[in-house]
Design a protein around this motif. Sequence first.
Motif, PDB file in Angstrom:
ATOM      1  N   GLU A   1      10.992  35.695  -2.800  1.00  0.00           N
ATOM      2  CA  GLU A   1      10.934  37.105  -3.208  1.00  0.00           C
ATOM      3  C   GLU A   1       9.985  37.289  -4.380  1.00  0.00           C
ATOM      4  O   GLU A   1       9.236  38.277  -4.446  1.00  0.00           O
TER       5      GLU A   1
ATOM      6  N   LYS B   1       6.530  37.160  -3.068  1.00  0.00           N
ATOM      7  CA  LYS B   1       6.216  38.423  -2.396  1.00  0.00           C
ATOM      8  C   LYS B   1       5.903  39.514  -3.413  1.00  0.00           C
ATOM      9  O   LYS B   1       4.994  40.323  -3.234  1.00  0.00           O
TER      10      LYS B   1
ATOM     11  N   ASP C   1      15.206  31.624  -1.525  1.00  0.00           N
ATOM     12  CA  ASP C   1      15.010  33.057  -1.244  1.00  0.00           C
ATOM     13  C   ASP C   1      14.490  33.786  -2.469  1.00  0.00           C
ATOM     14  O   ASP C   1      13.639  34.676  -2.371  1.00  0.00           O
TER      15      ASP C   1
ATOM     16  N   LYS D   1      13.113  48.246  -3.356  1.00  0.00           N
ATOM     17  CA  LYS D   1      13.388  47.083  -2.500  1.00  0.00           C
ATOM     18  C   LYS D   1      13.586  45.844  -3.341  1.00  0.00           C
ATOM     19  O   LYS D   1      14.471  45.013  -3.089  1.00  0.00           O
ATOM     20  N   LYS D   2      12.761  45.686  -4.368  1.00  0.00           N
ATOM     21  CA  LYS D   2      12.883  44.552  -5.266  1.00  0.00           C
ATOM     22  C   LYS D   2      14.242  44.561  -5.962  1.00  0.00           C
ATOM     23  O   LYS D   2      14.931  43.542  -6.051  1.00  0.00           O
TER      24      LYS D   2
ATOM     25  N   ASN E   1      17.031  43.637  -3.464  1.00  0.00           N
ATOM     26  CA  ASN E   1      17.062  42.198  -3.199  1.00  0.00           C
ATOM     27  C   ASN E   1      17.677  41.445  -4.368  1.00  0.00           C
ATOM     28  O   ASN E   1      18.448  40.491  -4.192  1.00  0.00           O
ATOM     29  N   GLU E   2      17.331  41.883  -5.597  1.00  0.00           N
ATOM     30  CA  GLU E   2      17.918  41.241  -6.762  1.00  0.00           C
ATOM     31  C   GLU E   2      19.430  41.458  -6.807  1.00  0.00           C
ATOM     32  O   GLU E   2      20.200  40.527  -7.095  1.00  0.00           O
TER      33      GLU E   2
ATOM     34  N   ASP F   1      21.090  39.235  -4.172  1.00  0.00           N
ATOM     35  CA  ASP F   1      21.142  37.834  -4.610  1.00  0.00           C
ATOM     36  C   ASP F   1      22.222  37.634  -5.648  1.00  0.00           C
ATOM     37  O   ASP F   1      22.940  36.632  -5.642  1.00  0.00           O
TER      38      ASP F   1
END
Length: 555
Positions: free
Chosen positions: A432, A435, A428, A537-538, A541-542, A545
């Motif tokens: 990411e 992306k 993932d 968003k980045k 997501n970090e 995770d």
Amino acid sequence: MSPRSILFFLTLFVLGITASAQYTEKINSNRPGTSQGAFSVGNNVLQLEGGMGFGKEKHKIFDTKTNVFNFDYTVRYGLLIEQLEIRLNGRFRADGVKQTVGANEEKINRSNFEINTLGAKYLIYDPYKKPKKDTTNYEALKSWKEHYKFRWKTLIPAVSAYVGANFVTSDNPFTFPDDPAFSPIFAVIAQNNWSTDYGGDWAFVTNIIVDKVTTDNPAIGWILTATHTVNDKWAGFIEYQGQKSDFYSDDILRLGGAYLFDQDLQFDANIAFNFKDTPSIFTFSFGASYRFDWHTKDEIIEKPGLEGGVKEGEEQENEEQEGEEGIDGEFDEIEGVENDSLKLEKTPFINTFEDDSFREELEQDLDERRTEERLERERIEQEKIDKKEGKKFKKEEARRLKREAKEAREAEKAAIKAEKEKQKMIEDIDAELDKMEKEQGVDGELDDIDKQLQELERMENELNQEEKEEQKAEEKKAEEKKEIQEEDVDAEYEKYQLQQERAKKEEAKRRKKEEKRRLKEEKKRKKEEEKRKSQEKKEDNENLDIDKELEIIDN
């Protein structure tokens, strides 16, 4: 006999034959039930039994309600021999009867002796009296099946016969008006005693009664009583009593228990009710039994097969007794007395003409055999216990190994699952990052927009330069026209038109410039907003995770 009576008879009979128990050697009371046991109280023993009861009766047809108080008593005495007992029993009753006649309620009080009976009971057959001589199969003692199998001979009961006489006073409200003052009563009594290590103590008593056979209203009755000893102090019982006659018929069920205060005193309580409404009966009774024990010979009832054995200390007691009284004296006391059971340390079947040495040898041999039997039983029981403990240990060990194997499989599954989750998390993260790399095109687009804006600024500068040149040209023309303004009106008008056109053109340029600037700022704002959302968003997501990694580490 009604179907309901038959049902109760069968139920209690099955209960009796499936139970297993032992007859108590302490106070032998017939309470709290109404049945008689087959065994007497013992030679030279006086026993008193009595109690009080309170209850209510309702008669549906006569529309009466009766408050009942009764006091029952029994005097028992063991006369001459162990098998014979004389017995006096009776019950005094006092009633308060309420009857509704029309709108009035009448109350009638009545009292008298409901029962007064004097009789004798004799033990005809005692299955525990004469056990067989040494027929013990020592090999059979090793067999669990032989040791615990059901023995049909235990269904053979002790049997007694009872003969008595009823005494009725005149004008007795509780008896038939034509009953004579004297009438006979006969009863056959059967009793089974069962005892096992796993079933507890039980006694099942059956009474078949024929009463007042010489009167115009003979009665037939039956009483079935099952008693269970819970422990050394407490016992419970259930009893069914049926009666059939032209004067009165009924089926009564009793439930209760008894508490042994000491070996000569017992307390008891019970409830009784019937199953009809002509009348319906419910009573509560409590009482006690006490004996005066002048019995000089111990009649110890032993399990079939002389299973008591000789325990430690018994030989010493025998020697002390022999020293005080002498073996001959003891056998002289036993001679002529018919015992209910064989004593553990005595052999009453030995004749008096035998010498002491012969008796001692027989007693010693019998004691040795009993001791061997007891030791063999103890060894078999110990083997059973050891075998049971071994099976229990093996079962626990198997459970432990199974539990450890299960825990190991679960730990392996958890490790595989954690590895898969870790691999998935890495994939993932890589996806990411890819992306994010793809989203770098947003910056390139912003650069293109900046280039376009720079191009627009350059074009604006060129337009401004042209405007300045045109303005200079117009000013020059205006100066030239100014010179001839006074001379040519048409020229002034054209100048005015040129000024108007110039103003319109400047306004159009200004609006176009403002629109371009607005579009430029709008595009720039949208690109910055998209870039900001992409960055948030980045970061989300970090953070997600990281939370997953922390959760996996915690697990």
